[in-house]
Structures are given as C-alpha cells and as structure tokens.
Design an enzyme around this catalytic site. Structure first.
Site, PDB file in Angstrom:
ATOM      1  N   GLY A  43       0.768  -1.240   0.000  1.00 29.70           N
ATOM      2  CA  GLY A  43       0.000   0.000   0.000  1.00 29.70           C
ATOM      3  C   GLY A  43       0.794   1.284   0.000  1.00 29.70           C
ATOM      4  N   ASP A 102      -5.546   2.899  10.810  1.00 30.49           N
ATOM      5  CA  ASP A 102      -6.909   2.980  11.336  1.00 30.49           C
ATOM      6  C   ASP A 102      -6.918   2.411  12.756  1.00 30.49           C
ATOM      7  OD1 ASP A 102      -6.965   0.245  10.568  1.00 30.49           O
ATOM      8  OD2 ASP A 102      -8.111   0.699   8.780  1.00 30.49           O
ATOM      9  N   LYS A 130      -6.851   7.578  10.253  1.00 32.43           N
ATOM     10  CA  LYS A 130      -8.266   7.487  10.641  1.00 32.43           C
ATOM     11  C   LYS A 130      -8.316   7.416  12.166  1.00 32.43           C
ATOM     12  CE  LYS A 130     -10.217   4.872   6.753  1.00 32.43           C
ATOM     13  NZ  LYS A 130     -10.956   3.638   6.435  1.00 32.43           N
ATOM     14  N   PHE A 151     -13.976   4.081   3.320  1.00 31.35           N
ATOM     15  CA  PHE A 151     -13.089   3.135   2.657  1.00 31.35           C
ATOM     16  C   PHE A 151     -12.481   3.826   1.438  1.00 31.35           C
ATOM     17  CE2 PHE A 151     -11.745  -1.267   2.724  1.00 31.35           C
ATOM     18  CZ  PHE A 151     -11.065  -1.336   1.523  1.00 31.35           C
ATOM     19  N   ASP A 158      -5.654  -0.126  -1.801  1.00 30.32           N
ATOM     20  CA  ASP A 158      -6.418  -1.035  -2.639  1.00 30.32           C
ATOM     21  C   ASP A 158      -7.646  -1.579  -1.936  1.00 30.32           C
ATOM     22  OD1 ASP A 158      -5.645  -4.406  -2.111  1.00 30.32           O
ATOM     23  OD2 ASP A 158      -4.917  -2.806  -0.808  1.00 30.32           O
TER      24      ASP A 158
END
Length: 178
Positions: A43, A102, A130, A151, A158
């Site tokens: 990512g 997150d 987040k 999201f 992804d």
C-alpha cells in the site's frame, strides 16, 4: 474519476504538495543522520517513492510486507509478516512509511517488534490517519491527512488488489466492498 468511486477525497495536487511537506519536516529530524526508511508493502509504495525523493538526508531503503488484513475490509486482529527486512535495524533510526492507520494494530505491533530487534528509534510516517478508528495506542510522528472513517482507494491503497494505480485517493462505493 473511476466508476467504483463515489468521490475524490484527495487530488493529485493535494497529495503531491503534502508529501513534499512531510518529507521536509522529516528531513529536519534526521539532519546529520542516515535513517533506514522502511516501506510497508504494498500500500505505501507510491507514497514511499514520492516521500523518499523529497528527502535530502542520506537514507537507506528497505521494505516489509506486514498486514492485519486478508482480502476483506476489516482487520483480522492478527499480524502477519509476509516479507521481512533485509537489513539489521540494531542501533538504527528507522522511519516506517505506511499508507494508512486505522485501528493501529499493525503499526503498534510493528513498532514494538522493531524496538525489540534493537532499533535506536522508530518514527512512523503515514499518509492517512483514521483517528476515530484507533483501538491501539499509536501516534504517528508525521501525518499527511486525517480522514473520516470511509473506505479509500488509490495512490497505492487497494481493495482486493484493485485501484492502487489511481493517481488520487477516492472513496470507494460501499456496494463494492460489502
């Protein structure tokens, strides 16, 4: 905009500008040092590439593939290391470069692991944070953007290995991942 996105959250220009700012701030901290920048695959790869190009301090590069997610959208609560570091972190200043935080599970456990392996310091640079989803006590050292609990995909992020190549960060339509 990709048809599976409901809107663009962060444009290419916003990303480009903020990544440069984060790199300049990180540079200040590591002046006179040679940190090891660890990109968390897959990512962070686009963010990582842009970030390190803006660093002026000497930096060494390495990668880890670490995750608490399988193919779903919710953390599994289990840390999995698929690719470990090639370099020894003992005595090193380590900069972990991540795409998004997150719950904080992955990075809290990764920071503890790197310190256990003898890293002199571990700083966390994340593109997205987040905060409202945080379940573990982890505070990144450098944050690109704080975002709501949506999201997001694009710029390396992804869903089931898709959308990483989008040049912006978009909010994925819920019917795609539910």
């Amino acid at each position: 905009m990709h048809k599976d996105c409901e809107r663009i959250l962060l444009t290419e220009e916003q990303l480009r500008s903020r990544v440069k700012e984060i790199a300049l701030a990180t540079d200040e901290r590591y002046r006179g040092k040679t940190p090891l920048a660890v990109g968390i695959l897959k990512g962070s790869v686009i963010f990582y590439s842009d970030f390190i190009r803006h660093l002026s301090c000497p930096v060494e590069l390495d990668f880890m593939a670490v995750s608490s997610y399988g193919s779903g959208a919710v953390s599994s609560g289990k840390l999995t290391i698929r690719k470990d570091l090639d370099r020894d972190v003992r005595g090193r200043d380590v900069i972990v470069v991540e795409d998004i935080i997150d719950s904080g599970f992955t990075l809290a456990n990764l920071r503890a692991l790197l310190l256990e392996r003898g890293a002199a310091s571990v700083a966390i640079v994340t593109l997205l944070d987040k905060k409202e989803r945080r379940e573990y006590d982890i505070t990144p050292d450098f944050v690109g953007f704080e975002i709501e609990n949506e999201f997001v995909v694009g710029y390396g992020l992804d869903y089931n290995e898709r959308y990483r190549n989008l040049p912006y960060i978009g909010v994925l339509r819920p019917e795609i991942y539910r």
